[in-house]
Write a protein that holds these residues in place. Structure first.
Motif, PDB file in Angstrom:
ATOM      1  N   GLN A 165     -26.908  20.994  27.898  1.00  0.00           N
ATOM      2  CA  GLN A 165     -26.960  22.445  28.035  1.00  0.00           C
ATOM      3  C   GLN A 165     -25.906  23.076  27.148  1.00  0.00           C
ATOM      4  OE1 GLN A 165     -29.342  23.875  29.721  1.00  0.00           O
ATOM      5  NE2 GLN A 165     -30.109  22.126  30.863  1.00  0.00           N
ATOM      6  N   GLN A 334     -35.462  28.727  31.861  1.00  0.00           N
ATOM      7  CA  GLN A 334     -34.522  29.653  32.508  1.00  0.00           C
ATOM      8  C   GLN A 334     -35.060  30.149  33.853  1.00  0.00           C
ATOM      9  OE1 GLN A 334     -31.806  29.488  30.930  1.00  0.00           O
ATOM     10  NE2 GLN A 334     -31.726  30.722  29.066  1.00  0.00           N
ATOM     11  N   ASP A 346     -29.485  32.198  34.430  1.00  0.00           N
ATOM     12  CA  ASP A 346     -28.913  32.190  33.079  1.00  0.00           C
ATOM     13  C   ASP A 346     -29.114  33.519  32.339  1.00  0.00           C
ATOM     14  OD1 ASP A 346     -27.695  31.402  30.801  1.00  0.00           O
ATOM     15  OD2 ASP A 346     -29.015  29.717  30.350  1.00  0.00           O
TER      16      ASP A 346
HETATM   17 MG   LIG Z   1     -30.128  27.946  30.378  1.00  0.00          MG
END
Ligand SMILES: [Mg+2]
Ligand SMILES: Nc1ncnc2c1ncn2[C@@H]1O[C@H](COP(=O)(O)OP(=O)(O)O)[C@@H](O)[C@H]1O
Length: 454
Positions: A165, A334, A346
């Motif tokens: 990430q 997301q 996010d």
């Molecule tokens: Mg993300």
């Protein structure tokens, strides 16, 4: 009591007895290898200290500035680097379970001979961070704050999420998740600002922040603790699973459209909106991005005239629709699905963009276009390719959005085409730079978008 050393967010030189004398060289090698490091295409020329706080013996919270070499154009005074947040552990011997977190053995300075490692991987440091959040207060420039109405139990077992990430996330006892931002910009991070505002609106689609870490000089968000949704799967995983099983994904897509609309409505209530934004400047910026992209990726060049019609048509529409705060980087990765409900996470926006831009008002169609492109990406991961699978998802998503928002994004095809084109152009540059194998995915969309209505 935490020991601390702080300086302003301006790099400075260090003398040889300072821990940075031990760390600069190690970090110059280690930082560029990290997934979340932004300047991979340029060598790091220097790593300077912004602040250092000893959270407990052997565990340093550090903000550094990584300086890049880059060709300078005359008169260019923009900063040539970024600020990063690190948690550094220092030990004589590193146990085998922390081998993957090893940064290096310091050769010089006060830490000479000691092993330095990324302490977010160390359960002891992770547990300590939660303890600090449970008992709000400050440590030098760091402020640990929380919503006192939400109980935070002690001794929840930490585990670092190992997914690749752009930040680092620690899950505590499957009850909370702490997202620690790696690249730091001054100002409130929208991933704290937006979910907090939506929670005040009573929007249940977004996990509400329960605690957060800030640095106070200057003010910047360093991390956010939110409830963890146990058993949740992200939309990308679910879409690929449906594809692999030859299953339809339209019911989920419809509900995802409804959830997106719900979040957009809550955003429009929580933050100021502008009901009469002009399309012209937005279309001009999109056209500029296209020109720059075609310069970087020559494969785009034959499609430029066709793609430009998307922006011209959009720009010629004159006064546009209402603009508002949006998600800013919406795609299937997301969104999370738990207990047959969609949640949106996010809200950082595109981390490569300046914070002021990420917090600006924009068309909600930009988010819709991002999700539509994501369905296309998902369908393209399977051989043989099933474009109709993505088309059905895209239609269902728009129908669900229309149901939730009261207006159908498909009713304004020129708007949708412009935003989808802008997104596909961004994808082409990204893939050409980072994942050339994936370039055919956005290029297929480019061909479609260049001809449709051209
Ligand atoms: Mg993300
Ligand atoms: N509230 C949550 N509940 C469960 N899992 C979560 C939650 N928030 C994040 N995650 C997991 O962490 C991953 C990364 O989160 P995200 O906020 O998108 O971070 P990044 O900025 O690194 O992309 C998600 O894809 C998801 O798997």
């Amino acid at each position: 009591m935490a020991k601390t050393e702080t300086v302003s967010l301006r790099p400075r030189g260090l003398d040889s007895i300072h821990p940075m004398a031990s760390l600069s060289g190690l970090l110059r090698e280690w930082l560029p290898r990290q997934r979340w490091f932004a300047g991979k295409d340029r060598p790091v020329t220097d790593v300077t200290l912004l602040s250092m706080t000893e959270l407990y013996p052997g565990c340093l919270h550090v903000l550094v500035h990584a300086e890049h070499a880059r060709p300078r154009t005359p008169g260019d005074t923009s900063p040539s680097g970024d600020c990063y947040q690190l948690l550094l552990g220092v030990r004589e011997h590193l146990p085998p379970r922390l081998a993957g977190a090893f940064i290096g053995r310091a050769e010089d300075g006060p830490l000479a001979g000691l092993a330095v490692y990324d302490a977010f991987h160390d359960p002891r440091s992770a547990a300590l961070l939660l303890e600090r959040l449970r008992h709000p207060g400050t440590a030098g420039p760091l402020a640990f704050e929380r919503d006192p109405s939400v109980p935070l139990p002690a001794a929840l077992a930490p585990r670092l999420l190992d997914a690749e990430q752009s930040n680092s996330s620690i899950v505590y006892g499957d009850a909370f998740i702490l997202k620690v931002f790696r690249r730091i910009q001054p100002g409130v991070n929208p991933d704290l600002e937006v979910p907090s505002a939506l929670a005040r609106q009573g929007c249940a689609r977004v996990p509400a922040p329960v605690a957060w870490i800030r640095t106070t000089r200057p003010d910047a968000t360093l991390g956010v603790l939110q409830p963890f949704l146990p058993g949740a799967s992200d939309g990308w995983t679910l879409a690929l699973r449906a594809l692999a099983e030859g299953r339809d994904f339209t019911a989920e897509s419809y509900e995802l459209g409804q959830a997106t609309a719900e979040v957009h409505l809550a955003l429009a209530t929580s933050f100021p909106t502008d009901p009469r934004s002009e399309n012209g400047p937005v279309a001009a910026a999109m056209a500029e991005r296209l020109t720059a992209a075609a310069h970087c990726v020559p494969a785009l060049q034959p499609y430029v005239p066709g793609l430009r019609t998307a922006f011209d048509t959009f720009g010629a529409c004159g006064a546009g629709r209402t603009v508002q705060r949006i998600h800013g980087d919406l795609h299937l990765g997301q969104v999370l699905r738990a207990d047959r409900e969609w949640f949106v996470i996010d809200f950082e926006g595109e981390p490569s963009r300046p914070l002021a831009e990420r917090r600006s008002v924009q068309s909600p169609v930009r988010d819709v276009a991002g999700m539509l492109r994501s369905f296309d990406y998902a369908a393209r991961t399977r051989q043989p390719w099933h474009p109709e699978w993505a088309d059905r998802c895209r239609d269902a998503y728009c129908a669900g959005y229309a149901d939730g928002a009261g207006s159908d994004p498909r009713a304004e095809p020129q708007l949708l085409r412009a935003y989808e084109t802008d997104r596909a152009v961004y994808e082409v540059v990204y893939e050409a730079r980072h994942r050339p194998d994936w370039l055919p995915v956005p290029m297929a969309a480019i061909r479609r978008l260049a001809t449709r209505g051209g």
